[in-house]
Every structure is written in C-alpha cells, then in structure tokens.
Write a protein that holds these residues in place. Structure first.
Motif, PDB file in Angstrom:
ATOM      1  N   LYS A 148       0.827  -1.199   0.000  1.00 41.98           N
ATOM      2  CA  LYS A 148       0.000   0.000   0.000  1.00 41.98           C
ATOM      3  C   LYS A 148       0.865   1.255   0.000  1.00 41.98           C
ATOM      4  CE  LYS A 148      -4.002  -2.075   2.321  1.00 41.98           C
ATOM      5  NZ  LYS A 148      -4.912  -1.999   3.500  1.00 41.98           N
ATOM      6  N   ASN A 149       2.008   1.171   0.655  1.00 40.73           N
ATOM      7  CA  ASN A 149       2.944   2.287   0.693  1.00 40.73           C
ATOM      8  C   ASN A 149       3.755   2.304  -0.608  1.00 40.73           C
ATOM      9  OD1 ASN A 149       4.849   4.228   1.229  1.00 40.73           O
ATOM     10  ND2 ASN A 149       5.817   3.142   2.921  1.00 40.73           N
ATOM     11  N   LEU A 150       3.541   3.304  -1.444  1.00 42.49           N
ATOM     12  CA  LEU A 150       4.223   3.355  -2.732  1.00 42.49           C
ATOM     13  C   LEU A 150       5.697   3.697  -2.603  1.00 42.49           C
ATOM     14  CD1 LEU A 150       1.537   5.012  -5.030  1.00 42.49           C
ATOM     15  CD2 LEU A 150       1.940   2.597  -4.521  1.00 42.49           C
ATOM     16  N   ASN A 151       6.137   4.048  -1.406  1.00 38.49           N
ATOM     17  CA  ASN A 151       7.558   4.315  -1.164  1.00 38.49           C
ATOM     18  C   ASN A 151       8.284   3.090  -0.614  1.00 38.49           C
ATOM     19  OD1 ASN A 151       7.524   7.081  -1.937  1.00 38.49           O
ATOM     20  ND2 ASN A 151       6.603   7.609   0.032  1.00 38.49           N
ATOM     21  N   GLN A 152       7.603   1.915  -0.558  1.00 38.58           N
ATOM     22  CA  GLN A 152       8.199   0.752   0.083  1.00 38.58           C
ATOM     23  C   GLN A 152       9.481   0.298  -0.601  1.00 38.58           C
ATOM     24  OE1 GLN A 152       6.897  -0.868   3.075  1.00 38.58           O
ATOM     25  NE2 GLN A 152       9.066  -1.333   2.900  1.00 38.58           N
ATOM     26  N   VAL A 153       9.489   0.230  -1.917  1.00 40.31           N
ATOM     27  CA  VAL A 153      10.688  -0.201  -2.628  1.00 40.31           C
ATOM     28  C   VAL A 153      11.824   0.791  -2.413  1.00 40.31           C
ATOM     29  CG1 VAL A 153      11.695  -0.502  -4.935  1.00 40.31           C
ATOM     30  CG2 VAL A 153       9.543  -1.627  -4.343  1.00 40.31           C
TER      31      VAL A 153
END
Length: 242
Positions: free
Chosen positions: A98-103
């Motif tokens: 859900k967090n698009l900054n995870q990668v």
C-alpha cells in the motif's frame, strides 16, 4: 562438543517487511502476545539495540508459519510482461504494498535485501541531474517468490563487491558495498545482516545520507576512517595488525 550458531536477530521493521505488515503491527502483536494466536504468544525479544527490540528471526518465522497467511503472503501480482520495466512506485504497487515508497525504503535502508535495478536512466539537466531506477517484472516476481518469510530462500548469484583501496582518503564517504569490501565480507548481504543485528556498532549511525544525483541517492554512507576502525575492532584479539 558441537558449537551452536548464534541466532540471526531481527527488529520490528525487518520482521514487518518480511511479513508484509506495518511495523506498528509487530509491536501490537508483541503487546497482545497473551491473547494472540490461540494461546501461542508472540516470541519474547532476546536483545535490545538502543530502544529497539530484537527477536530471534527463526522463532518469529516459526510463529508466523502457524498463522493464516498475511495479505502480502497470499497476494498474487497482476499478469504483466516479464520484460516490462517499473519504477520504484509502480514496483511497490505491483508487489502489493500500500505504501508506494516501500521499494525506495528497501533500497535506501536495507542494502542487499532488495534486488538492484535492471536499468538506471539518466534524467534531468546538467544543472539538476537525477537518475530513475527501473526493475523488470521478472526481477520483482523472482524476489517476491524467494524473499525472506517465504520459506527457504533460493540462492542467487552474488553481485561482486568493488575493489576498494585501504589507503584512500580517510574522509571519503563510502556506501554499503564498499564497506562490505573493506570489512572483508563476501557479499553486501552479509554486511547488511550484521549491521541490522547491531554487530557493527561503529557503523550503526551513518556519517551521511547520500543526496547526490547518483544511483546511491538516499542511502547510508560512512567514512573510510570509521569503516577501517570497525574492521580493526572485529579482528580476533592478538591478531597482528597489517
């Protein structure tokens, strides 16, 4: 007499990433350990690093194996061309986060955990250059199937470490791969694992976070001086210095 291997330690952030949960959820599972999982309480931490609890990774993995699969563990990514390239935000979405900054968080905070990008694009202007990292869908699918938390991890070909001179500028800032090389490790994964376990105390706090336009933007950096001091500290007592 057989010697026992020291357990691998993991903090809440690492466990959360492996299980596809938020870090606060791990703290919640521990706080509610007397009530969760049908009488099988969440494992007790075995050590501390600062204010962070550290758990025996194997014990936590075993505990999760008896639970219903988490959202991420049961997630099936959409069908896409294996050769299609995705940026960090699209890769996060593709992997089910859900967090698009995870990668971006993985590549910045956990060197060696997430695969290196397949393509790095040079963008921007001469005055304000920047790079965009892209991963093939095939690369992401392979990581999704072999990441920690999914059982035995498939061995992948290790990326060779750079050749880093010991006698370079002592104040030069070096990244994780250079630090791993100076410390004599065979891979960046070994360095990342020991750093997360608190076994490299002189390097727990980086000297800088890269803010240049290069591939290592946002990643931790240490001076050559501190890395070499850590190298001396980890040598067995009585071993002559060279």
């Amino acid at each position: 007499m057989t010697s026992q291997r020291e357990p691998r330690l993991a903090d809440a952030a690492e466990i959360a990433a492996e299980q596809g949960l938020k870090r606060s959820r791990i703290s919640g599972l521990y706080a509610e350990r007397a009530k969760n999982s049908a009488g099988k309480p969440f494992p007790e931490p075995v050590d501390m690093r600062g204010r962070s609890r550290l758990w025996d990774h194997a014990e936590v993995a075993k505990w999760f194996s008896h639970r219903a699969p988490t959202r991420l563990q049961g997630y099936k990514p959409p069908t896409r061309d294996p050769e299609e390239l995705l940026n960090a935000a699209d890769a996060s979405r593709f992997l089910g986060y859900k967090n698009l900054n995870q990668v971006t968080t993985f590549t910045r905070d956990r060197p060696g955990y997430f695969p290196e990008p397949d393509v790095v694009e040079e963008l921007g202007t001469a005055e304000n250059p920047y790079r965009r990292q892209l991963w093939k869908v095939a690369t992401l699918l392979n990581w999704l199937e072999t990441r920690p938390g999914r059982g035995r991890r498939t061995e992948t070909k290790a990326v060779p470490l750079p050749n880093v001179p010991v006698d370079g500028d002592p104040d030069e800032l070096l990244g994780a791969s250079e630090a791993a090389a100076l410390l004599g490790y065979k891979s960046i994964q070994s360095f990342s694992s020991l750093l997360s376990q608190g076994k490299l105390p002189l390097l727990e706090t980086p000297d800088a976070i890269a803010e240049d336009a290069g591939r290592q933007t946002g990643r931790q950096r240490w001076t050559r001086r501190r890395i070499l001091e850590q190298s001396v500290q980890r040598k067995p007592p009585g071993r002559p210095r060279r």
